[in-house]
Design a protein around this motif. Structure first.
Motif, PDB file in Angstrom:
ATOM      1  N   ASN A 257       1.296   3.993   3.292  1.00  0.00           N
ATOM      2  CA  ASN A 257       1.043   3.203   4.498  1.00  0.00           C
ATOM      3  C   ASN A 257       2.338   3.083   5.298  1.00  0.00           C
TER       4      ASN A 257
ATOM      5  N   ASN B 226      -6.009  -3.378  10.497  1.00  0.00           N
ATOM      6  CA  ASN B 226      -4.660  -3.783  10.101  1.00  0.00           C
ATOM      7  C   ASN B 226      -4.686  -5.246   9.691  1.00  0.00           C
TER       8      ASN B 226
ATOM      9  N   LEU C   9       0.838  -1.195   0.000  1.00  0.00           N
ATOM     10  CA  LEU C   9       0.000   0.000   0.000  1.00  0.00           C
ATOM     11  C   LEU C   9       0.872   1.243   0.000  1.00  0.00           C
TER      12      LEU C   9
ATOM     13  N   THR D 192      -1.290   5.680   6.973  1.00  0.00           N
ATOM     14  CA  THR D 192      -2.266   4.650   7.293  1.00  0.00           C
ATOM     15  C   THR D 192      -1.550   3.423   7.869  1.00  0.00           C
ATOM     16  N   GLU D 193      -2.287   2.608   8.599  1.00  0.00           N
ATOM     17  CA  GLU D 193      -1.677   1.472   9.297  1.00  0.00           C
ATOM     18  C   GLU D 193      -2.376   0.157   8.971  1.00  0.00           C
ATOM     19  N   GLU D 194      -2.755  -0.030   7.726  1.00  0.00           N
ATOM     20  CA  GLU D 194      -3.397  -1.288   7.358  1.00  0.00           C
ATOM     21  C   GLU D 194      -2.382  -2.415   7.221  1.00  0.00           C
ATOM     22  N   TYR D 195      -1.141  -2.093   6.922  1.00  0.00           N
ATOM     23  CA  TYR D 195      -0.132  -3.136   6.721  1.00  0.00           C
ATOM     24  C   TYR D 195       0.945  -3.091   7.796  1.00  0.00           C
TER      25      TYR D 195
END
Length: 419
Positions: A205, A399, A202, A295-298
């Motif tokens: 991220n 996450n 991403l 962002t902190e999705e990964y």
């Protein structure tokens, strides 16, 4: 969110959606004149010229079988060169589909070393990958090759340049990516950078400097240096392993924010270490300013603080004390603690009180002791399920790694239930 059950698909998460986005793709996507994309667990790019084609990444084995059919729709010319941007299966897994005696596979000179250690730990890495990605990427047999295809040309740290059919290509080493052999492909005339997973899956991220899967740690400063190399090119189009990012100013601004965010996080971690702060407090307290928020999705800030700490100071955590030096885990005294507490049932009751107070992590600490002392205790297992569900709710399930880890823990709880 898991909504009372175990998450098997990662639905609603951008990474999972991107990985599956090629399942219904019937034709390649035109990203620029002569630049075609086949989507999958890792995207492959076909760059066409009047004298043959260049392929950047093969994708997984299943991806490559689909990708070859898609690319055949736009060019019947042979693939003359195949460039691997790193040494993960979603880049090299389908090499055998595209490899011929007449084409040249290009990789960085560290690629064989990366592949050697990955194969030496293949079961370890695959076990970790299945735990996180098993319901997203599909079967292992669809990911990995049936035979190893070695690169024909190993390039040095200074990079490599070549021309084909009037199109110029530059390969640039970016060791701050997901593997030490990571490279990007730069098309200087079109100002297009094909960067693979240098930024992770991403763009914009938090990077994942040390994954829950169990990879070798990645250096924060090498990541920054590699990203700066991309910024210096001032690309107009950035093609990642999953996304297309357009606009020279937009790319420069976002890349700068990523650089500044990781540098800030790195510097605050080192400051805390020099002040004598312990690791857990830094994981809790280091927070990016709003203007540097990613962002902190990964990846996650707290995990990267931990990775930076271990990058500089290694495995020993002084805050854990003398017992950290020896192979006698805390679980060795769990039966004694349970006995002192009046039995595992009492610990389960106390864990339930933590859950009722909205403190799932404290409950899980307590349950580690209870379930070590009495693995089959139904009351403790029920509270553990409730604690994991509460933790998933509190974290928001946003996450991928965190959500999938919790889902795997719930699944294992169900699989190991007595009777």
């Amino acid at each position: 969110m898991m909504a009372g059950g175990t998450d098997t698909t990662g639905s609603g998460l951008r990474v999972a959606d991107m990985v599956r986005s090629g399942s219904d793709q019937t034709a390649p996507i035109a990203r620029a004149p002569g630049v075609w994309e086949s989507r999958g667990v890792g995207n492959a790019y076909l760059l066409t010229t009047a004298e043959g084609n260049v392929l950047v990444n093969a994708g997984t084995l299943a991806d490559a079988r689909k990708g070859r059919e898609r690319f055949a729709q736009v060019s019947a010319a042979p693939v003359q060169f195949i460039v691997l941007t790193q040494s993960h299966a979603n880049q090299y897994g389908g090499l055998e589909v595209y490899k011929t005696p007449d084409n040249v596979v290009i990789a960085h000179h560290l690629y064989p070393q990366d592949r050697t250690y990955c194969e030496a730990l293949s079961e370890h890495y695959r076990r970790g990958s299945r735990r996180i990605f098993g319901g997203i990427t599909g079967r292992t047999e669809d990911m990995i090759p049936t035979c190893e295809v070695a690169p024909d040309l190993l390039i040095g740290d200074e990079g490599h340049r070549f021309e084909l059919g009037g199109r110029r290509f530059e390969i640039i080493w970016t060791p701050g990516g997901e593997t030490r052999s990571a490279v990007i492909v730069w098309l200087p005339d079109e100002r297009i950078a094909i960067v693979g997973n240098l930024f992770g899956p991403l763009f914009g991220n938090q990077p994942n400097l040390n994954t829950l899967r169990g990879d070798k740690p990645r250096s924060a400063l090498e990541f920054i240096a590699s990203i700066k190399r991309v910024r210096a090119l001032r690309p107009e189009l950035l093609l990642t392993g999953h996304e297309a990012i357009e606009g020279v100013n937009h790319i420069e601004n976002e890349v700068t924010r990523i650089i500044d965010a990781v540098q800030w996080m790195h510097d605050r971690t080192l400051e805390g270490m020099n002040e004598g702060r312990d690791l857990c407090s830094l994981m809790r307290d280091v927070r990016l300013p709003d203007k540097l928020s990613l962002t902190e999705e990964y990846g996650k800030v707290a995990w990267n603080v931990r990775a930076i700490w271990h990058e500089y100071s290694g495995w020993f955590d002084p805050a854990r004390g003398t017992t950290e030096l020896y192979g006698v885990p805390p679980s060795s005294i769990a039966p004694a603690i349970a006995e002192l507490a009046g039995g595992a049932e009492c610990l389960a009751e106390r864990a339930q009180a933590f859950v009722n107070q909205g403190r799932p992590l404290e409950a899980l600490h307590m349950l580690d002791i209870a379930l070590t002392a009495a693995p089959g205790l139904a009351a403790a297992r029920a509270v553990k399920r409730a604690a994991l569900m509460l933790l998933d709710e509190q974290t928001g399930g946003t996450n991928l790694w965190e959500r999938r880890w919790i889902a795997a823990a719930l699944h294992e709880l169900e699989e190991t239930a007595p009777g």
